[in-house]
Scaffold this motif. Structure first.
Motif, mmCIF file in Angstrom:
data_model
loop_
_atom_site.group_PDB
_atom_site.id
_atom_site.type_symbol
_atom_site.label_atom_id
_atom_site.label_comp_id
_atom_site.label_asym_id
_atom_site.label_seq_id
_atom_site.Cartn_x
_atom_site.Cartn_y
_atom_site.Cartn_z
ATOM 1 N N PRO A 129 22.740 27.270 20.699
ATOM 2 C CA PRO A 129 23.740 27.364 21.729
ATOM 3 C C PRO A 129 23.366 27.289 23.172
ATOM 4 O O PRO A 129 22.407 28.509 23.302
ATOM 5 N N GLN A 130 23.371 26.563 24.233
ATOM 6 C CA GLN A 130 23.114 26.676 25.518
ATOM 7 C C GLN A 130 24.389 27.153 26.117
ATOM 8 O O GLN A 130 25.555 26.543 26.184
ATOM 9 N N PRO A 131 24.169 27.692 27.343
ATOM 10 C CA PRO A 131 25.282 28.303 28.166
ATOM 11 C C PRO A 131 25.819 27.039 28.845
ATOM 12 O O PRO A 131 27.114 26.811 28.853
ATOM 13 N N VAL A 132 24.819 26.017 29.212
ATOM 14 C CA VAL A 132 25.367 24.887 29.821
ATOM 15 C C VAL A 132 24.918 23.656 29.073
ATOM 16 O O VAL A 132 23.583 23.615 28.883
ATOM 17 N N THR A 133 25.431 22.445 28.910
ATOM 18 C CA THR A 133 25.223 21.335 28.366
ATOM 19 C C THR A 133 25.691 20.235 28.977
ATOM 20 O O THR A 133 26.680 20.061 29.261
ATOM 21 N N LYS A 134 24.580 19.330 29.301
ATOM 22 C CA LYS A 134 25.224 17.956 29.873
ATOM 23 C C LYS A 134 25.600 16.997 28.881
ATOM 24 O O LYS A 134 24.572 16.748 28.139
ATOM 25 N N VAL A 135 26.633 16.574 28.965
ATOM 26 C CA VAL A 135 27.066 15.418 28.025
ATOM 27 C C VAL A 135 27.611 14.252 28.896
ATOM 28 O O VAL A 135 27.674 14.350 30.154
ATOM 29 N N PRO A 136 27.808 13.075 28.461
ATOM 30 C CA PRO A 136 27.730 12.000 29.499
ATOM 31 C C PRO A 136 29.112 12.228 30.198
ATOM 32 O O PRO A 136 29.277 11.751 31.538
ATOM 33 N N GLU A 137 30.040 13.012 29.882
ATOM 34 C CA GLU A 137 31.557 13.028 30.684
ATOM 35 C C GLU A 137 31.218 14.395 31.845
ATOM 36 O O GLU A 137 31.922 14.733 32.617
ATOM 37 N N GLY A 138 30.002 14.999 31.797
ATOM 38 C CA GLY A 138 29.628 16.008 32.746
ATOM 39 C C GLY A 138 29.246 17.131 32.052
ATOM 40 O O GLY A 138 28.538 17.038 30.968
ATOM 41 N N GLU A 139 29.419 18.438 32.514
ATOM 42 C CA GLU A 139 28.750 19.591 32.114
ATOM 43 C C GLU A 139 29.652 20.455 31.377
ATOM 44 O O GLU A 139 30.968 20.546 31.673
ATOM 45 N N ILE A 140 29.344 20.820 30.087
ATOM 46 C CA ILE A 140 30.360 21.905 29.480
ATOM 47 C C ILE A 140 29.542 23.080 29.304
ATOM 48 O O ILE A 140 28.239 23.254 29.129
ATOM 49 N N SER A 141 30.310 24.245 29.340
ATOM 50 C CA SER A 141 29.640 25.556 29.360
ATOM 51 C C SER A 141 30.387 26.525 28.438
ATOM 52 O O SER A 141 31.453 26.179 27.935
ATOM 53 N N ILE A 142 29.818 27.343 27.562
ATOM 54 C CA ILE A 142 30.206 28.534 27.107
ATOM 55 C C ILE A 142 30.014 29.766 27.673
ATOM 56 O O ILE A 142 28.901 29.783 28.500
ATOM 57 N N PRO A 143 30.706 30.883 27.330
ATOM 58 C CA PRO A 143 30.479 32.014 28.080
ATOM 59 C C PRO A 143 29.137 32.793 27.810
ATOM 60 O O PRO A 143 28.493 32.301 26.503
ATOM 61 N N LEU A 144 28.391 33.199 28.816
ATOM 62 C CA LEU A 144 26.984 34.024 28.514
ATOM 63 C C LEU A 144 27.359 35.159 27.652
ATOM 64 O O LEU A 144 28.522 35.968 27.995
ATOM 65 N N MET A 145 26.480 35.466 26.879
ATOM 66 C CA MET A 145 26.471 36.919 26.249
ATOM 67 C C MET A 145 26.026 37.825 27.055
ATOM 68 O O MET A 145 25.063 37.720 28.045
ATOM 69 N N LYS A 146 26.756 39.123 26.931
ATOM 70 C CA LYS A 146 26.211 40.010 27.483
ATOM 71 C C LYS A 146 24.978 40.977 27.034
ATOM 72 O O LYS A 146 24.592 40.550 25.895
ATOM 73 N N ASP A 147 24.174 41.380 27.781
ATOM 74 C CA ASP A 147 22.817 41.962 27.314
ATOM 75 C C ASP A 147 23.211 42.937 26.132
ATOM 76 O O ASP A 147 22.312 42.999 25.167
ATOM 77 N N ARG A 148 24.378 43.610 25.959
ATOM 78 C CA ARG A 148 24.602 44.443 24.680
ATOM 79 C C ARG A 148 26.309 44.290 24.749
ATOM 80 O O ARG A 148 27.125 43.770 25.575
ATOM 81 N N VAL A 149 26.726 45.090 23.675
ATOM 82 C CA VAL A 149 28.206 45.464 23.304
ATOM 83 C C VAL A 149 28.679 46.199 24.251
ATOM 84 O O VAL A 149 28.074 47.405 24.218
#
Ligand code: SF4
Ligand code: SF4
Ligand code: SF4
Ligand code: FES
Lengths: 338, 156
Positions: A129-149
């Motif tokens: 999984p990448q925080p930001v992924t480019k797809v034809p429709e634009g960029e999609i993002s998923i939340p960044l993990m924090k360094d720890r819980v």
């Protein structure tokens, strides 16, 4: 008169706390009768933008279940803090990090490797999984993990703490009753920062097993003790039982049915570091004065970190192991299959 | 940094033995490394492992625990308790990725000023060799994953 608003949200957690709330059976109808459920993703459809549209402090009571694992969790914690009058850290994940907090024993890249690139994962394309992924429709993002819980209170101000993995249903019901009585002017809220829905003592205090001054020559896994005496303290039978450091509130559920307490109600009142308290407790039952013999007895606790911090690592004095502090990105290039 | 690393060490002493040994070292003008900040307890049995963890978590590089020799504790056998706590504590530290050698237990009677100063000096060098622990700095991070990541292109 419109009913006060209630919310429940989950973050880094297993969902068991939500089940525990449903487990209060018909009492859940009291929640519905007394509250307008404004936001509870597990139970009903609602959107974050609906929460954003509320005035600050518009929600009377928010139960927050879960640890803070990623930036979205953190963002939601800030949002619900702002929108809630009373924010309760609900369950072990929110109060002390719980099992998700054990991730603090490893650096992030190892966690990703295990999750995506080990034999138990079917991932032929090596997707990472990448925080930001480019797809034809634009960029999609998923939340960044924090360094720890993190625990909830490590990122926002928390009003009350409700321990347990999960909290016992009768304790949840009692807390809901209390809040309803407060609404009706029949009771007062406890002081801010209180632990609610639990006792002020230890599991040992509620445990019916007999304690002598007996000391032990070896620790055993419970399945290796045959037969386990049903009436005598498990720790005195050499079974590592976390009761002496753990908060009361569950009616000593585990030792009552022949299993050791593993500590799911978190640190007892006044305990600063849960593991430190257990080091003291376990050291005092060992019957040996020579270092070699003591070491041999201690070998009977093969994983002291897991034994002492199963639920409390993220809230311990150390918070995490040294390795998890190394600077780790979410996605080291070599692991991304590139 | 070209300067020599000066470890911060917290030393827990027993009122009846090691604290007096340190006092004796002082009155006899024996020299020992200034890195150790001594804290007096009534007995090594008073040493709650929480103290050690708190010291390490908030900036100390090492912790020295001292007490009366086995058999000589003024509270009968509290120093054996301290020994057991210490040995178990070391295992916990190891699990946290902290070198167990950062914590050391030393027995020193009230008459052993020389022994105590030697132990302190040795320990300071041992910790110097291990380098800084800096746990307080680790904890002070902002909590965000720090590495900048390249944006990945995915084919349509
Ligand atoms: S506290 Fe326990 S039951 Fe509740 S979400 Fe966390 S892991 Fe699940
Ligand atoms: S140590 Fe465990 S078994 Fe013994 S009294 Fe406490 S809770 Fe009960
Ligand atoms: S006995 Fe311990 S592990 Fe079992 S429910 Fe109670 S607190 Fe949790
Ligand atoms: S009195 Fe010195 S260690 Fe107990």
């Amino acid at each position: 008169m419109s009913k006060p608003k209630f919310a429940m949200y989950w973050s880094g957690s297993c969902g068991g706390c939500e089940i525990a709330v449903i487990n209060i059976h018909e009492k859940i109808l009291d929640v519905d009768a007394n509250f307008d459920i404004a936001f509870w993703p597990v139970a009903m459809d609602a959107k974050v933008k609906d929460v954003e549209a509320l005035e600050d402090g518009a929600i009377l009571l928010t139960l927050w279940n879960g640890s803070i694992r990623n930036e979205e969790n953190e963002h939601m914690a800030h949002l619900l803090r702002k929108k809630s009058k009373i924010l309760v850290a609900f369950g072990s994940c929110a109060t002390e990090g719980c099992i998700p907090g054990l991730a603090n024993l490893a650096p992030l890249h190892e966690i990703f490797d295990v999750a995506f690139h080990t034999i138990s994962t079917d991932n032929p394309q090596g997707i990472h999984p990448q925080p930001v992924t480019k797809v034809p429709e634009g960029e999609i993002s998923i939340p960044l993990m924090k360094d720890r819980v993190y625990t909830l209170a490590q990122v926002v101000d928390v009003d009350y703490y409700m321990p347990g993995c999960p909290p016992e249903s009768h304790q949840i019901a009692a807390v809901i009753d209390l809040v309803i009585q407060v609404l009706q002017g029949k009771a007062e809220l406890p002081p801010k920062g209180s632990v609610i829905g639990a006792g002020g003592s230890t599991v040992c205090e509620e445990c019916p097993r007999k304690r002598g001054v007996k000391t032990i020559k070896a620790f055993h896994r419970i399945q290796e003790v045959a037969p386990v005496d049903p009436d005598i303290c498990l720790l005195e039978q050499g079974v590592p039982c976390n009761g002496p450091a753990t908060r009361s509130g569950c009616d000593a559920r585990c030792p009552n049915v022949g299993a050791q307490c593993i500590g799911c109600y978190g640190p007892a009142e006044g305990v600063i570091d849960y593991g430190a308290r257990l080091v003291t407790a376990f050291a005092s039952v060992i019957d040996a004065t020579e270092p070699e013999e003591i070491e041999r007895i201690l070998d009977g606790i093969p994983d002291p970190t897991g034994q002492f911090y199963r639920f409390n690592l993220a809230d311990s004095l150390f918070r995490a192991s040294a390795s998890s502090f190394k600077k780790n990105g979410q996605s080291p290039a070599k692991a991304s299959g590139a | 940094m070209s300067e020599q690393f000066e470890p911060v060490i917290i030393g827990f002493t027993c009122n009846w033995c090691s604290y007096r040994a340190a006092d004796l070292a002082g009155t006899a003008r024996m020299k020992y490394a200034p890195n150790v900040r001594l804290i007096r307890l009534m007995c090594s049995g008073r040493l709650d492992p929480t103290f050690v963890m708190k010291a390490l978590a908030t900036g100390a590089d090492g912790v020295l625990i001292t007490g009366c020799h086995p058999g000589e504790c003024h509270y009968v056998e509290q120093n054996y308790k301290a020994l057991r706590r210490y040995l178990l504590l070391r295992r916990v530290l190891k699990g946290m990725g902290i070198a167990p050698e950062r914590v050391k237990l030393v027995w020193a009677s009230a008459a052993e000023g020389t022994k105590l100063t030697n132990e302190i000096n040795t320990f300071v060098e041992e910790i110097r060799a291990l380098g800084p622990l800096g746990w307080n700095k680790k904890l002070a991070g902002n909590g965000h994953a720090v590495e900048e990541l390249a944006v990945e292109e995915v084919a349509a």
